[in-house]
Scaffold this active site. Structure first.
Site, mmCIF file in Angstrom:
data_model
loop_
_atom_site.group_PDB
_atom_site.id
_atom_site.type_symbol
_atom_site.label_atom_id
_atom_site.label_comp_id
_atom_site.label_asym_id
_atom_site.label_seq_id
_atom_site.Cartn_x
_atom_site.Cartn_y
_atom_site.Cartn_z
ATOM 1 N N TYR A 44 -14.273 -5.292 -8.153
ATOM 2 C CA TYR A 44 -12.940 -5.260 -7.338
ATOM 3 C C TYR A 44 -13.070 -6.633 -6.779
ATOM 4 O O TYR A 44 -11.605 -6.862 -6.842
ATOM 5 C CB TYR A 44 -13.471 -4.079 -6.220
ATOM 6 C CG TYR A 44 -12.150 -3.812 -5.347
ATOM 7 C CD1 TYR A 44 -11.067 -3.383 -5.919
ATOM 8 C CD2 TYR A 44 -11.916 -4.232 -3.781
ATOM 9 C CE1 TYR A 44 -9.586 -3.148 -5.063
ATOM 10 C CE2 TYR A 44 -10.773 -4.007 -3.458
ATOM 11 C CZ TYR A 44 -9.942 -3.310 -3.733
ATOM 12 O OH TYR A 44 -8.354 -3.253 -2.844
ATOM 13 N N SER B 162 -6.583 -8.819 -0.981
ATOM 14 C CA SER B 162 -7.834 -8.274 -0.686
ATOM 15 C C SER B 162 -8.121 -8.314 0.628
ATOM 16 O O SER B 162 -9.074 -10.135 0.301
ATOM 17 C CB SER B 162 -8.383 -6.368 -1.188
ATOM 18 O OG SER B 162 -9.052 -6.359 -0.768
HETATM 19 P P1 NAD Z 1 -2.603 3.633 -4.048
HETATM 20 O O1 NAD Z 1 -3.892 3.812 -4.584
HETATM 21 O O2 NAD Z 1 -2.791 4.683 -2.923
HETATM 22 O O3 NAD Z 1 -1.865 3.030 -4.995
HETATM 23 C C1 NAD Z 1 -1.786 2.264 -5.832
HETATM 24 C C2 NAD Z 1 -0.947 2.883 -6.863
HETATM 25 O O4 NAD Z 1 -1.109 1.966 -8.038
HETATM 26 C C3 NAD Z 1 -0.794 4.214 -7.207
HETATM 27 O O5 NAD Z 1 0.929 3.988 -7.260
HETATM 28 C C4 NAD Z 1 -1.236 3.521 -8.739
HETATM 29 O O6 NAD Z 1 -0.883 5.189 -9.452
HETATM 30 C C5 NAD Z 1 -0.848 2.581 -9.250
HETATM 31 N N1 NAD Z 1 -1.772 2.614 -10.447
HETATM 32 C C6 NAD Z 1 -2.933 2.263 -10.532
HETATM 33 N N2 NAD Z 1 -2.897 1.527 -12.025
HETATM 34 C C7 NAD Z 1 -1.661 1.435 -12.221
HETATM 35 C C8 NAD Z 1 -1.597 0.606 -13.753
HETATM 36 N N3 NAD Z 1 -2.582 0.307 -14.849
HETATM 37 N N4 NAD Z 1 -0.346 0.695 -14.068
HETATM 38 C C9 NAD Z 1 0.930 0.407 -12.295
HETATM 39 N N5 NAD Z 1 0.344 1.480 -11.695
HETATM 40 C C10 NAD Z 1 -0.767 1.325 -11.068
HETATM 41 O O7 NAD Z 1 -3.526 2.630 -2.945
HETATM 42 P P2 NAD Z 1 -3.301 1.433 -2.128
HETATM 43 O O8 NAD Z 1 -3.702 1.510 -0.953
HETATM 44 O O9 NAD Z 1 -1.973 2.030 -1.725
HETATM 45 O O10 NAD Z 1 -3.083 -0.042 -3.061
HETATM 46 C C11 NAD Z 1 -1.929 -0.431 -3.468
HETATM 47 C C12 NAD Z 1 -2.625 -2.446 -3.417
HETATM 48 O O11 NAD Z 1 -3.660 -2.841 -2.505
HETATM 49 C C13 NAD Z 1 -3.849 -2.582 -3.936
HETATM 50 O O12 NAD Z 1 -3.907 -3.514 -5.128
HETATM 51 C C14 NAD Z 1 -5.116 -2.654 -3.717
HETATM 52 O O13 NAD Z 1 -6.588 -2.794 -4.762
HETATM 53 C C15 NAD Z 1 -5.189 -2.948 -2.238
HETATM 54 N N6 NAD Z 1 -5.331 -3.162 -1.223
HETATM 55 C C16 NAD Z 1 -5.748 -1.756 -0.933
HETATM 56 C C17 NAD Z 1 -6.483 -1.686 0.414
HETATM 57 C C18 NAD Z 1 -6.699 0.096 1.275
HETATM 58 O O14 NAD Z 1 -7.769 0.056 1.634
HETATM 59 N N7 NAD Z 1 -5.997 1.207 0.826
HETATM 60 C C19 NAD Z 1 -6.850 -2.487 1.068
HETATM 61 C C20 NAD Z 1 -6.787 -4.235 0.551
HETATM 62 C C21 NAD Z 1 -5.867 -3.807 -0.605
#
Ligand code: NAD
Length: 262
Positions: A150, A138
């Site tokens: 985080y 991130s």
């Molecule tokens: P999201 O919440 O839409 O999806 C996350 C997915 O991870 C979900 O399907 C959830 O069920 C799954 N998950 C959670 N705990 C889990 C576990 N223990 N085992 C397996 N699966 C699990 O989030 P997103 O925005 O698509 O995030 C994807 C990645 O990107 C994450 O690592 C997040 O930290 C990172 N990220 C997101 C953002 C943002 O702004 N959305 C920014 C930077 C980084």
């Protein structure tokens, strides 16, 4: 991605789902691992209906037994060519208010989950002499962020990536980290529109990002197009991490040096 097998963790929705869709549309067989069985199944059905190949797998990234099962599934298909460690959770709590249980949960999923994935899938890749591991960190792993657990987890993912790049690189396995900015996914649905708009205003690209924009970078790293990219950190953040503190100065210098007829 033809004839490639790719494991995408947290693939049921958000960026993971966008990545799974893209990799399958490029000809890959995608093992979608998540803790949301219905959403995972719905996605793999959708991919199959579109002519792609996808397998739904129950995977809690903190469970070593789950990793053993998913790695065995990939082995049956000839072995994983790529692993996308995308699963993550976000708890927005300041350091002084962080409960031990929150810290442990976020670190376990976001950081330990990546390590367990690499430790489970990595040996097969090394044996076959090729593979690509993409860890989703991130911008919170590049700069400070308003959530202690985080941010610490995402800086950890960045460090873990560098270690894996050095350790597995000589065996033909590349490991890189991707650093998304604020991306419109279910993870940020609870962030109100005003906060999102104020963030967008600080980004040089003047907007938040889309899941498919991150997926495209992940697909590049999974593919042979990035064959000499190892240990890199790629921000997909509209320029947010480029040094926003200088934005005002840069705008002013640019305004002053602009020719009148430009
Ligand atoms: P999201 O919440 O839409 O999806 C996350 C997915 O991870 C979900 O399907 C959830 O069920 C799954 N998950 C959670 N705990 C889990 C576990 N223990 N085992 C397996 N699966 C699990 O989030 P997103 O925005 O698509 O995030 C994807 C990645 O990107 C994450 O690592 C997040 O930290 C990172 N990220 C997101 C953002 C943002 O702004 N959305 C920014 C930077 C980084």
């Amino acid at each position: 991605m033809d004839d490639r097998t790719i494991i995408v963790t947290g693939g049921a929705r958000g960026m993971g789902a966008a990545t799974a869709r893209l990799l399958a549309s490029e000809g890959g067989t995608v093992i979608v691992g998540d803790v949301l069985p219905e959403e995972t199944r719905a996605l793999t059905d959708e991919i199959k209906q579109a002519g792609g190949r996808a397998i739904a797998a129950s995977l809690d990234v903190t469970s070593e037994a789950d990793w053993d099962r998913v790695t065995a599934l990939a082995t049956e298909l000839g072995g994983a060519d790529a692993l996308v460690n995308n699963a993550g959770v976000s708890q927005r709590v300041g350091i002084l208010a962080t409960e031990r249980s929150t810290w442990d949960q976020v670190l376990a999923i976001n950081l330990t989950g990546c390590m367990l994935g690499i430790r489970s899938v990595g040996p097969g890749m090394c044996e076959r002499g090729r593979g690509s591991i993409v860890n989703i960190s991130s911008i919170a792993g590049l700069v400070a962020y308003s959530s202690a657990a985080y941010s610490a987890s995402k800086w950890g993912v960045r460090g873990l990536t560098k270690v894996a790049a050095l350790e597995l690189g000589p065996s033909g396995v590349r490991t890189n980290s991707v650093h998304p900015g604020i991306i419109e996914t279910p993870m940020i649905e609870d962030v109100n529109a005003t906060v999102r708009a104020s963030f967008a205003a600080t980004v040089p690209s003047k907007r938040t990002g889309r899941a498919d924009e991150v997926a495209a970078t992940v697909a590049f790293l999974c593919s042979d197009a990035s064959s000499y990219v190892n240990g890199a950190e790629i921000a997909v953040d509209g320029g947010f991490s480029a040094g926003g503190a200088f934005q005002g100065v840069i705008n002013e210098v640019s305004r002053r040096s602009a020719k009148p007829d430009m």
